[in-house]
Design a protein around this motif. Structure first.
Motif, PDB file in Angstrom:
ATOM      1  N   GLU A 103       0.824  -1.214   0.000  1.00 30.98           N
ATOM      2  CA  GLU A 103       0.000   0.000   0.000  1.00 30.98           C
ATOM      3  C   GLU A 103       0.853   1.256   0.000  1.00 30.98           C
ATOM      4  N   ASN A 104       2.109   1.152   0.426  1.00 30.26           N
ATOM      5  CA  ASN A 104       3.043   2.286   0.415  1.00 30.26           C
ATOM      6  C   ASN A 104       4.138   2.089  -0.616  1.00 30.26           C
ATOM      7  N   LEU A 105       3.828   1.371  -1.670  1.00 31.01           N
ATOM      8  CA  LEU A 105       4.860   1.064  -2.664  1.00 31.01           C
ATOM      9  C   LEU A 105       5.416   2.321  -3.322  1.00 31.01           C
ATOM     10  N   ASN A 106       4.580   3.346  -3.443  1.00 32.65           N
ATOM     11  CA  ASN A 106       5.066   4.577  -4.060  1.00 32.65           C
ATOM     12  C   ASN A 106       6.199   5.215  -3.268  1.00 32.65           C
ATOM     13  N   VAL A 107       6.339   4.849  -1.958  1.00 31.99           N
ATOM     14  CA  VAL A 107       7.399   5.416  -1.118  1.00 31.99           C
ATOM     15  C   VAL A 107       8.761   4.886  -1.528  1.00 31.99           C
ATOM     16  N   PHE A 108       8.823   3.633  -1.918  1.00 27.53           N
ATOM     17  CA  PHE A 108      10.135   3.019  -2.159  1.00 27.53           C
ATOM     18  C   PHE A 108      10.256   2.338  -3.524  1.00 27.53           C
ATOM     19  N   LYS A 143      12.491 -12.616 -10.499  1.00 28.53           N
ATOM     20  CA  LYS A 143      11.393 -13.005  -9.616  1.00 28.53           C
ATOM     21  C   LYS A 143      10.915 -11.813  -8.786  1.00 28.53           C
ATOM     22  N   THR A 144      11.872 -11.015  -8.292  1.00 29.67           N
ATOM     23  CA  THR A 144      11.497  -9.816  -7.547  1.00 29.67           C
ATOM     24  C   THR A 144      10.809  -8.808  -8.459  1.00 29.67           C
ATOM     25  N   TYR A 145      11.290  -8.705  -9.674  1.00 21.79           N
ATOM     26  CA  TYR A 145      10.689  -7.810 -10.667  1.00 21.79           C
ATOM     27  C   TYR A 145       9.232  -8.201 -10.945  1.00 21.79           C
ATOM     28  N   GLY A 146       8.952  -9.498 -10.982  1.00 24.39           N
ATOM     29  CA  GLY A 146       7.591  -9.966 -11.201  1.00 24.39           C
ATOM     30  C   GLY A 146       6.650  -9.534 -10.098  1.00 24.39           C
ATOM     31  N   VAL A 147       7.123  -9.592  -8.836  1.00 20.18           N
ATOM     32  CA  VAL A 147       6.303  -9.157  -7.711  1.00 20.18           C
ATOM     33  C   VAL A 147       6.074  -7.655  -7.779  1.00 20.18           C
ATOM     34  N   LEU A 148       7.104  -6.896  -8.173  1.00 18.78           N
ATOM     35  CA  LEU A 148       6.964  -5.452  -8.296  1.00 18.78           C
ATOM     36  C   LEU A 148       5.904  -5.097  -9.355  1.00 18.78           C
ATOM     37  N   CYS A 149       5.962  -5.747 -10.519  1.00 23.49           N
ATOM     38  CA  CYS A 149       4.984  -5.471 -11.583  1.00 23.49           C
ATOM     39  C   CYS A 149       3.567  -5.811 -11.133  1.00 23.49           C
ATOM     40  N   ASP A 150       3.451  -6.850 -10.342  1.00 24.87           N
ATOM     41  CA  ASP A 150       2.132  -7.267  -9.899  1.00 24.87           C
ATOM     42  C   ASP A 150       1.521  -6.278  -8.914  1.00 24.87           C
ATOM     43  N   ASP A 158       0.611   0.227  -9.457  1.00 24.59           N
ATOM     44  CA  ASP A 158      -0.677   0.764  -9.892  1.00 24.59           C
ATOM     45  C   ASP A 158      -0.441   1.980 -10.775  1.00 24.59           C
ATOM     46  N   GLY A 159      -1.521   2.545 -11.266  1.00 22.88           N
ATOM     47  CA  GLY A 159      -1.401   3.633 -12.226  1.00 22.88           C
ATOM     48  C   GLY A 159      -0.894   4.935 -11.653  1.00 22.88           C
ATOM     49  N   ALA A 160      -0.950   5.097 -10.333  1.00 16.55           N
ATOM     50  CA  ALA A 160      -0.529   6.369  -9.738  1.00 16.55           C
ATOM     51  C   ALA A 160       0.940   6.660 -10.012  1.00 16.55           C
ATOM     52  N   LEU A 161       1.764   5.638  -9.892  1.00 16.16           N
ATOM     53  CA  LEU A 161       3.191   5.836 -10.113  1.00 16.16           C
ATOM     54  C   LEU A 161       3.487   6.193 -11.571  1.00 16.16           C
ATOM     55  N   LEU A 207       0.739  -2.520 -18.691  1.00 13.82           N
ATOM     56  CA  LEU A 207       0.550  -1.846 -19.971  1.00 13.82           C
ATOM     57  C   LEU A 207      -0.608  -0.867 -19.978  1.00 13.82           C
ATOM     58  N   GLY A 208      -1.550  -1.028 -19.096  1.00 12.84           N
ATOM     59  CA  GLY A 208      -2.779  -0.249 -19.197  1.00 12.84           C
ATOM     60  C   GLY A 208      -2.786   1.053 -18.439  1.00 12.84           C
ATOM     61  N   TYR A 209      -1.614   1.518 -17.951  1.00 16.96           N
ATOM     62  CA  TYR A 209      -1.603   2.706 -17.102  1.00 16.96           C
ATOM     63  C   TYR A 209      -1.543   3.996 -17.916  1.00 16.96           C
ATOM     64  N   THR A 210      -0.632   4.115 -18.848  1.00 12.88           N
ATOM     65  CA  THR A 210      -0.547   5.298 -19.709  1.00 12.88           C
ATOM     66  C   THR A 210      -0.251   4.849 -21.141  1.00 12.88           C
TER      67      THR A 210
END
Length: 968
Positions: free
Chosen positions: A84-89, A114-121, A124-127, A176-179
């Motif tokens: 929920e605070n992913l935008n922080v880091f 593998k870590t990259y996959g979790v990050l992509c999952d 959200d669109g805010a970032l 892909l669907g953010y911008t």
């Protein structure tokens, strides 16, 4: 030496096991406490991620891959715990991943993906919408991961590096669907690499096999549902096996191929139309720019479309079409021809495939394809004729495929209608006031091409039979195109056409050929009508075993079964109101045929032969419906032998054709209505007269030879035939008059109902009425004679059906009411004495509902037959019968005009009907109820002593036309 550490640093360092092993995992207890610490406050989370980035940089510089593995594991758990605070880091995470990737240590990079996959999952669109620095860092990490598969790697780890890239690409599909910018950027990074991998490991046949498997999965039957479950389990097993092989460094080329397919599937299996459109364009563009095999690329796109949710598959096709339209706006040229050809081929591939596209706007697609064809032919360009023809052929095939791939009932009629509307537009554009806007050659070529599109559609429908039910193109759809028979007669002003006479003749020849294809390939295969079913049922109930009327006969292997099952549809008398409705396609065709002959002093023989073929085929299909409309034109086309001695060539053509068609009619009707006519036509006086008329014209050089090319005996009629002579021994000028046909109709109980010898000649087409009539009978052949059953209540239907069943003693199936003809009472009486009106009964008071329905069904028929004073039955005198105020709104309406069009009525009572008959003054003396009661019969509806039980005999026995109108 003890060094002071902040609490967050101490908690992080405690997660790292001691030693220099390259395969380390974080201490679980310490990691749990660290995650709790970081998730409690945002400032703590920021401190933790910053220290992890610094430590990552420190460990990477000293090649401590074990510590890097621990750092990546900690980052992965932080993403999950603090999503929920992913935008922080998030940006710091990208920096950590990039540092690890720069080491190019294979084990570290496997953990990175593998870590990259979790990050992509978890993103959200805010970032993506507000943090440009994060977008740049994330894109850099993505590019680095994908580049591993493209670079040359050590042979022993080649598949593993490729798998890292493929896994990263699959993870990108979640972002892909953010911008729109990131969408295009990531697709441009990913799709070309995936296409290259798939191309290296799959040929056309293997792709086709996958397409067929996916199409089969779409089926809704039970076995296919099971197949779908099995395929899902199989895909799950495949993914599990790939993960195991990746962890064990034992990947195979099969694993790489399956992962590439799965990654590309993740791009297409999406509910975002923008993404589907962009990825479709990327596949086509890469096939073009990389000069890959076009056929292979078409099959690949077909496979990709099967992965799209079925309700959005049309988006992929629309993307190709919109790209072609954009290039068309710019203008076809040498510079974009190859790309335009490529997109056109991909479009044809999709339209000709077996992939269903729910929601596809067929009419819109056809309109766009027609516009592409039109611009190619009409607009100037620097393409060679061969290049233009190649594109036109592809667009034509596209039109045919989208028209014949049935999605809804009216698809084929709608497609044909779109093309005919375009033809009408082009024809109109070929006429000009001062300056021509299009050349005659281009307009001619375009109309010929559009007609050829229609021809192709009918051929495909004929050769590729389908179990999918659809509505067939009907005659009314062709009304708008009849102007092709006489283009110059379409405009009353001084406009001229750019088309030459030769070009017009070429268009007319093509048009007549296409119309004839329609008659024989489309109209004859329409389903059997209710008329045929009802007729066969009634004959079977009456004990008839005639094979031609047995429904099983039509489903047998008889060589004529298909023809009989089809042509009976429109052979039903008054089908689509072709007899009672003056404005109909048959009369319009004959009107334009008349204009065609008036346009030339000496018509082109080839065109005349084609026109005769069309008219003959319409006789074979429409039967009495055509005959009723043809009779006025027969009299109009026939030479007036008593009024002139010299005739123009055009007049001779019309006279010859009129006699050819009438001769063909008399030979055909006996076969079409054999249960009703029993060979009456061939044995009639009219048949002998037509033969004499032809012989007379041949002897007196009024006949145009070579127009009847059938195998009939018409051309073998000898000019030495003995013709009737007058008192002076001179040959009588044999001319078929209206009374000859009138006598012919009166000689048969079936013909007198449907044949209108005195039907007026139509002089103009009412365009406003056309649209209503076509929409009313669009895509179906309705049994108009029994259509009133739809509006009767259940009791009325039962009464009418019971009345019909009472009259099946006769083997003749005719409607319940034999209409009076408007002829003289003497003629009617003569036919009554011959026993020609014995098949139907008037009945008793129990049949009053049937009588009322008869009036409803045949009221307009009376008017067209010229029944005297029919319109004098006004609403004021009939308001009681028709429901009082129901018809009071139209003071000028009659019972005929009202009941024929009305759907809301009340059945009359006997007393009301008698009252109306007695109080109406119909061109003669008043008839009171007392006068009527003088001939009382207890069982008669009108209390009139009737010696017969059918309406025609009743009318024939009356003394005047006034009385005939009165009884009706």
């Amino acid at each position: 030496m003890n060094i002071f550490h902040h609490k967050h640093q101490k908690l992080i360092l405690q997660c790292y096991p001691a030693g220099k092993s390259v395969d380390k995992k974080p201490n679980s207890s310490e990691l749990s406490y660290l995650l709790y610490y970081a998730s409690t406050r945002r400032v703590k989370l920021e401190k933790v991620i910053i220290f992890l980035r610094e430590k990552t940089h420190h460990d990477a510089a000293r090649n401590r891959s074990g510590n890097l593995q621990v750092t990546l594991a900690i980052v992965k758990e932080l993403i999950i715990k603090c999503s929920e605070n992913l935008n922080v880091f998030a940006r710091q995470v990208c920096k950590i991943l990039k540092i690890c990737l720069d080491t190019k240590d294979f084990a570290v990079c496997k953990t990175v993906v593998k870590t990259y996959g979790v990050l992509c999952d978890k993103l959200d669109g805010a970032l993506f919408s507000g943090d440009k620095e994060f977008i740049n860092d994330f894109t850099e990490v993505s590019q680095t991961l994908i580049s591993f598969g493209k670079e040359k790697q050590p042979l022993q780890n080649q598949y593993e590096w490729q798998m890292i890239s493929l896994l990263a690409i699959k993870d990108i599909s979640n972002c892909l669907g953010y911008t729109s910018n990131t969408l295009k950027r990531f697709i441009a990074l990913s799709v070309p690499y995936l296409v290259q991998i798939i191309m290296q490991n799959n040929n056309v046949s293997s792709l086709l096999q996958r397409v067929r498997m996916n199409i089969n999965v779409e089926s809704s039957d039970g076995s296919r549902k099971l197949s779908r479950v099995q395929s899902q389990k199989s895909q799950t097993q495949i993914n599990k096996q790939i993960d195991e092989d990746f962890d064990n460094d034992s990947l195979t080329i099969t694993d790489i191929n399956e992962e590439a397919m799965d990654a590309l599937r993740s791009f297409f299996n999406n509910n975002t139309t923008v993404q589907i459109s962009e990825v479709t364009r990327a596949v086509v563009q890469h096939v073009y720019s990389a000069h890959l095999d076009l056929n292979w690329g078409i099959v690949l796109l077909e496979l990709c479309v099967t992965w799209i949710p079925i309700q959005l598959r049309f988006v992929s096709l629309s993307t190709l079409l919109s790209t072609l339209n954009r290039m068309n706006v710019e203008g076809p040229s040498k510079s974009n021809y190859e790309l335009q050809l490529q997109y056109a081929r991909f479009l044809l591939g999709l339209l000709s495939s077996g992939v269903n596209m729910v929601g596809l706007s067929v009419s819109d697609v056809i309109q766009q394809l027609l516009n592409l064809q039109t611009d190619l032919i009409l607009k100037s360009n620097d393409l060679s004729k061969q290049e233009v023809d190649a594109l036109i052929t592809i667009y034509s095939d596209c039109i045919c495929n989208v028209s014949t791939h049935i999605y809804y009932f009216d698809q084929v009629p709608d497609s044909i209608q779109e093309i005919l509307v375009k033809i009408d537009f082009v024809l109109d554009s070929s006429f000009f006031d001062h300056i021509a806007t299009v050349s005659g050659e281009r307009a001619h070529d375009l109309i010929i091409q559009l007609l050829d599109n229609i021809s192709k559609i009918f051929r495909i429908l004929k050769n590729n039979t389908s179990s999918i039910s659809r509505n067939h193109v009907n005659l009314e759809h062709w009304d708008i195109s009849l102007g092709l028979l006489a283009p110059e007669s379409e405009f009353d002003d001084d406009r001229k056409t750019v088309l030459t006479t030769q070009q017009i003749n070429s268009i007319q020849a093509k048009y007549l050929k296409v119309v004839d294809e329609f008659l024989n390939n489309e109209l004859l295969v329409a389903p059997r009508s209710s008329y045929e079913v009802l007729r066969n049922q009634s004959l079977l109930e009456s004990g008839s075993t005639s094979p031609s009327t047995n429904p099983e006969f039509y489903s047998s292997n008889n060589s004529n079964s298909d023809l009989r099952a089809g042509d009976k549809n429109l052979m039903e008398p008054n089908a689509n109101q072709y007899i009672t409705q003056q404005q109909n396609f048959i009369s319009h065709l004959l009107m334009y045929s008349d204009k065609f002959f008036d346009s030339y002093d000496a018509p082109n023989t080839e065109l005349v032969l084609l026109l005769i073929t069309v008219l003959k085929d319409m006789v074979s299909i429409l039967g009495l419906n055509f005959v009723s409309n043809f009779i006025p034109f027969f009299h109009h086309w026939g030479l007036k032998l008593n009024k002139a001695s010299e005739f123009t060539q055009s007049q001779k053509y019309k006279d010859t054709i009129a006699h050819i068609i009438l001769y063909h009619i008399l030979k055909t009707l006996d076969q079409q209505y054999e249960e009703d006519l029993h060979g009456y036509c061939k044995n009639s006086k009219l048949f002998k007269t037509i033969v004499d008329a032809i012989a007379y014209r041949k002897q007196n050089r009024l006949w145009i030879y070579g127009l009847d090319v059938s195998s009939s005996d018409l051309e073998t009629i000898k000019s030495t035939r003995v013709l009737p002579k007058d008192a002076n021994g001179e040959n009588i000028k044999v001319r078929i008059k209206s009374e000859n046909i009138e006598e012919f109709a009166c000689g048969n109980n079936f013909l007198i109902v449907w044949l209108h010898p005195q039907k007026p000649l139509p002089t103009e087409i009412v365009k406003s009425h056309l649209g209503t009539h076509m929409s009313q009978f669009n895509n179906e052949s309705r049994n108009t004679n029994n259509a009133i059953l739809d509006d009767l209540d259940q009791q009325q239907q039962q009464s009418l059906q019971q009345s019909q069943s009472q009259h099946q003693e006769s083997e003749h199936f005719v409607p319940d009411f034999v209409n009076p003809t408007g002829f003289s009472s003497d003629a009617a009486s003569t036919n009554s004495e011959k026993g020609l009106y014995t098949s139907l009964g008037l009945g008793t008071a129990n049949d009053i509902r049937s009588i009322h329905s008869e009036i409803l069904q045949y009221s307009q028929h009376f008017q067209e037959r010229g029944l005297p004073h029919a319109n004098n039955y006004t609403t004021s005198s009939l308001s009681n019968i028709c429901g009082g105020s129901a018809i009071a709104e139209d003071a000028d309406s009659s019972i005929y005009t009202y009941t024929y069009n009305s759907k809301n009525f009340n059945s009359p009572r006997v007393a009301d009907l008698k009252s109306v008959m007695s109080v109406n003054k119909i061109g003669g003396p008043h008839f009171s109820s007392t006068q009527m009661d003088q001939t009382i019969s207890n069982n008669s509806i009108l209390n009139k002593n009737l010696l017969s039980h059918d309406v025609d005999s009743i009318l024939a026995g009356l003394e005047s036309d006034d009385e005939a109108a009165f009884v009706v």
